[in-house]
Design an enzyme around this catalytic site. Structure first.
Site, PDB file in Angstrom:
ATOM      1  N   ASP A  28       0.829  -1.208   0.000  1.00  0.00           N
ATOM      2  CA  ASP A  28       0.000   0.000   0.000  1.00  0.00           C
ATOM      3  C   ASP A  28       0.869   1.267   0.000  1.00  0.00           C
ATOM      4  O   ASP A  28       0.679   2.173   0.813  1.00  0.00           O
ATOM      5  CB  ASP A  28      -0.935   0.030   1.214  1.00  0.00           C
ATOM      6  CG  ASP A  28      -1.615  -1.298   1.474  1.00  0.00           C
ATOM      7  OD1 ASP A  28      -2.001  -1.957   0.485  1.00  0.00           O
ATOM      8  OD2 ASP A  28      -1.764  -1.674   2.646  1.00  0.00           O
ATOM      9  N   ASN A 171     -17.766  -6.310   0.186  1.00  0.00           N
ATOM     10  CA  ASN A 171     -16.845  -5.851   1.221  1.00  0.00           C
ATOM     11  C   ASN A 171     -16.697  -4.336   1.279  1.00  0.00           C
ATOM     12  O   ASN A 171     -16.709  -3.754   2.353  1.00  0.00           O
ATOM     13  CB  ASN A 171     -15.475  -6.491   1.014  1.00  0.00           C
ATOM     14  CG  ASN A 171     -15.547  -7.993   1.079  1.00  0.00           C
ATOM     15  OD1 ASN A 171     -15.811  -8.637   0.068  1.00  0.00           O
ATOM     16  ND2 ASN A 171     -15.342  -8.564   2.253  1.00  0.00           N
ATOM     17  N   GLU A 208     -11.205  -0.506  -3.446  1.00  0.00           N
ATOM     18  CA  GLU A 208     -10.456   0.099  -2.355  1.00  0.00           C
ATOM     19  C   GLU A 208      -9.216   0.784  -2.914  1.00  0.00           C
ATOM     20  O   GLU A 208      -8.954   0.772  -4.116  1.00  0.00           O
ATOM     21  CB  GLU A 208     -10.054  -0.967  -1.327  1.00  0.00           C
ATOM     22  CG  GLU A 208      -9.083  -2.007  -1.867  1.00  0.00           C
ATOM     23  CD  GLU A 208      -8.703  -3.076  -0.859  1.00  0.00           C
ATOM     24  OE1 GLU A 208      -9.424  -3.233   0.148  1.00  0.00           O
ATOM     25  OE2 GLU A 208      -7.676  -3.752  -1.076  1.00  0.00           O
TER      26      GLU A 208
END
Length: 332
Positions: A28, A171, A208
């Site tokens: 990330d 999700n 995401e």
């Protein structure tokens, strides 16, 4: 906006190639190039227990810089587990770090129970000074929420993030809202993407890891989809810079992934990217994580070998970004 506003990149670009991995075992990744000429780097550490920051005059120099620990998780309760995806931003003369953290208790181990939080630092150099907790970003629901990123457009600051809607299977979806300050939403949150394509719902139904790039009259938002194994990949949203960014109809979405596993180069599960620029400012750079193997023993979340990588980003004649493939940057 990370590093540059509405700069019009040269159509020729520059021959920029980076030694990869950029930083090993850092998932990330987030790189911010400040007006002081330094790159600031933060990412998820394998232990998920702290937030680190590195500072370097060059992108490749980040690998050898000693990280400074900005903040550590608590022992229990809120902010005590799975510290994920920190991002550093400079807003109105202060530094901010956005991150996600989970809650632990005797009955909850904190997995997929994240909320979004903000740290603030008034020091000119964010590797020094005190990081103050500004608290949780309050959203519509008290549900799984993570991967907050922020950008400014025409005098308005926006937050984009991923969150679980209790009424939608899956999700996480992507949302946008206007902000009254760097840790507070002032508008209703608007859903701009939901996992819907086959490549977005492998293992988990996930949107995401948003990152924003303003170029050529458009606001581009890249994001990641599916489980964090070799199926992880990136999609793209875009809106006209003249449009109302808080209208879902303003946003278009790629029907195919724009960045995905490349067997030829041996790069698997690329995603959770950010954008920066080369040292001379002439070339846009894509920073992302990927593994160099496909098969994973156990839960992919606890496999530490998602390495931060960097490569140049290209542009098509119509002004849209050309990502190339992981380990194979596009030709200019």
């Amino acid at each position: 906006m990370n590093n540059a506003k509405n700069r019009n990149p040269s159509p020729e670009g520059a021959a920029v190639d980076y030694r990869n991995p950029l930083v090993e075992q850092r998932a990330d990744p987030w790189v911010y190039r400040h007006t002081d000429g330094f790159y600031y780097f933060t990412a998820s550490v394998p232990e998920y227990d702290r937030i680190e920051l590195r500072r370097s005059a060059t992108l490749e120099g980040l690998a050898s810089e000693r990280p400074v620990v900005c903040w550590r998780k608590r022992e229990s309760g809120p902010l005590s587990a799975n510290i994920w995806a920190p991002e550093i931003h400079f807003i109105a003369g202060k530094w901010y770090i956005y991150f996600a953290a989970a809650h632990t208790s005797e009955t909850n181990e904190g997995l997929f129970d994240h909320r979004m939080y903000v740290l603030e630092n008034e020091s000119a150099d964010p590797t020094n000074g005190r990081w103050q907790e500004k608290g949780q970003i309050a959203t519509r629901w008290e549900t799984f929420a993570l991967d907050a990123t922020t950008f400014e457009h025409r005098g308005e600051r926006y937050l984009v993030w991923a969150q679980k809607d209790p009424d939608i299977p899956g999700n996480s979806n992507l949302y946008i809202a206007a902000m009254s300050n760097p840790w507070t939403l002032r508008s209703e949150q608007i859903r701009i993407s939901t996992p819907e394509y086959d490549w977005e719902i492998i293992g988990f139904r996930v949107n995401e890891g948003a990152a924003v790039l303003k170029r050529n009259g458009k606001i581009y938002i890249s994001y990641s989809a599916s489980a964090t194994d070799h199926n992880y990949c990136m999609g793209l949203l875009w809106a006209d810079e003249e449009s109302d960014l808080l209208l879902p109809a303003s946003w278009s979405k790629s029907a195919e992934p724009v960045f995905a596993t490349n067997e030829e180069t041996g790069q698997y599960g690329p995603g959770h990217n950010c954008f920066t620029v080369s040292e001379d400012g002439a070339t846009d750079v894509l920073v992302y994580h990927a593994r160099d193997y496909k098969e994973i023993a156990g839960d992919p979340l606890y496999d530490p070998n998602r390495h931060a990588r960097a490569q140049r980003l290209g542009w098509n004649e119509d002004g849209t970004p050309r990502f190339g493939a992981p380990g194979k940057p596009p030709e200019f």
